[in-house]
Design an enzyme around this catalytic site. Structure first.
Site, mmCIF file in Angstrom:
data_model
loop_
_atom_site.group_PDB
_atom_site.id
_atom_site.type_symbol
_atom_site.label_atom_id
_atom_site.label_comp_id
_atom_site.label_asym_id
_atom_site.label_seq_id
_atom_site.Cartn_x
_atom_site.Cartn_y
_atom_site.Cartn_z
ATOM 1 N N GLU A 150 0.327 -1.355 0.256
ATOM 2 C CA GLU A 150 -0.491 0.324 -0.117
ATOM 3 C C GLU A 150 0.748 1.020 0.115
ATOM 4 O O GLU A 150 0.510 1.977 -0.928
ATOM 5 C CB GLU A 150 -0.574 0.397 1.122
ATOM 6 C CG GLU A 150 -2.204 1.310 1.725
ATOM 7 C CD GLU A 150 -2.231 1.439 2.879
ATOM 8 O OE1 GLU A 150 -2.204 2.487 3.293
ATOM 9 O OE2 GLU A 150 -1.528 0.552 3.484
ATOM 10 N N ASP A 169 0.941 3.536 -3.646
ATOM 11 C CA ASP A 169 0.824 5.284 -3.237
ATOM 12 C C ASP A 169 1.482 6.195 -3.821
ATOM 13 O O ASP A 169 0.686 7.135 -4.348
ATOM 14 C CB ASP A 169 0.463 5.578 -1.252
ATOM 15 C CG ASP A 169 -0.065 7.265 -1.346
ATOM 16 O OD1 ASP A 169 -1.122 7.345 -1.585
ATOM 17 O OD2 ASP A 169 0.931 7.732 -1.326
ATOM 18 N N ASP A 187 -6.930 1.106 1.076
ATOM 19 C CA ASP A 187 -5.535 0.369 0.460
ATOM 20 C C ASP A 187 -4.896 -0.561 -0.453
ATOM 21 O O ASP A 187 -4.409 -0.663 -0.759
ATOM 22 C CB ASP A 187 -5.146 -0.248 2.099
ATOM 23 C CG ASP A 187 -6.114 1.022 3.242
ATOM 24 O OD1 ASP A 187 -5.245 2.902 2.510
ATOM 25 O OD2 ASP A 187 -5.436 0.730 4.103
ATOM 26 N N GLU A 228 -4.329 0.317 -3.588
ATOM 27 C CA GLU A 228 -2.974 1.141 -4.046
ATOM 28 C C GLU A 228 -2.162 -0.133 -3.937
ATOM 29 O O GLU A 228 -1.418 0.043 -4.297
ATOM 30 C CB GLU A 228 -2.777 1.783 -2.305
ATOM 31 C CG GLU A 228 -3.200 3.329 -2.959
ATOM 32 C CD GLU A 228 -3.538 4.219 -1.490
ATOM 33 O OE1 GLU A 228 -3.369 5.848 -1.472
ATOM 34 O OE2 GLU A 228 -2.850 3.288 -0.484
#
Length: 228
Positions: free
Chosen positions: A45, A49, A118, A121
């Site tokens: 995650e 991102d 989450d 990502e």
């Protein structure tokens, strides 16, 4: 490692087939299912991102070469925030294949915005590790699609816009009050009232407090615009 039929179906919805299927499994494993022999998706995650941010920054610059930094920043934030990631996750039905612990599953984890965002990502990071930046960029641009062209410089979230409206008029920040909660524990519905010091209010109901607050703020902004 062989993927289950559900995960193969997810690959089809993503438009990407993993050469290292274990990366997809890890991206879909919530911390409630982690163990000494099973990694969760938190590190992915973190990476995803950053990959998403770079892809969106490039895409926005290419889409509008004349845009200023002040115009690009709120568009960027709207495209990479958790709500946007969760919306994309819902579109590809990511929730049905999340690997969750029993308690998280019973509390409606497959529909929780934070978990979906989450995991989305993490999937981006998994593709990045599997196919490099080009593969991850292709995935993101395919899934985010028309969002890049549709987002505007005023696309900040409604709560931020309402707070700025209040501050510009010398008012304290709006208040958000939970006035009702209904439905079963695994699928609750929250009703939130957004209130300004001047007395204007608006209500909204959604499956999470965050969504209900955003919807109430948007409803109040719309009401203020009409009054103006």
């Amino acid at each position: 490692m062989k993927l289950s039929s559900d995960m193969k179906a997810l690959e089809a919805r993503l438009g990407y087939q993993f050469s290292k299927p274990a990366l997809l499994v890890r991206a879909l494993t919530h911390s409630s299912m982690s163990s000494p022999t099973r990694d969760d998706n938190q590190r992915l995650e973190f990476l995803g991102d950053r990959v998403l941010g770079l892809v969106m920054a490039e895409a926005l610059l290419a889409h509008d070469p004349g845009a200023t930094e002040g115009q690009l920043a709120p568009r960027f934030n709207a495209l990479v925030r958790k709500e946007a990631c969760a919306d994309v996750a819902r579109e590809v039905d990511l929730g049905v294949v999340l690997k969750l612990g029993r308690s998280e599953m019973m509390s409606g984890g497959r529909r929780k915005e934070a978990l979906l965002g989450d995991a989305m990502e993490a999937v981006i990071a998994a593709v990045y590790l599997d196919a490099g930046f080009e593969g991850a960029r292709d995935l993101v641009l395919r899934l985010w699609g028309a969002r890049v062209g549709a987002v505007k410089e005023d696309a900040r979230d409604a709560k931020t816009s309402l707070q700025e409206w209040a501050q510009a008029r010398g008012l304290p920040p709006p208040e958000y009050i939970e006035t009702d909660r209904s439905g079963p524990d695994h699928a609750p519905q929250f009703t939130i009232k957004a209130t300004l010091k001047t007395g204007e209010t608006a209500d909204a109901t959604a499956g999470s407090k965050r969504h209900a607050e955003q919807a109430a703020a948007r409803a109040l902004l719309d009401r203020l615009d009409k009054n103006t």
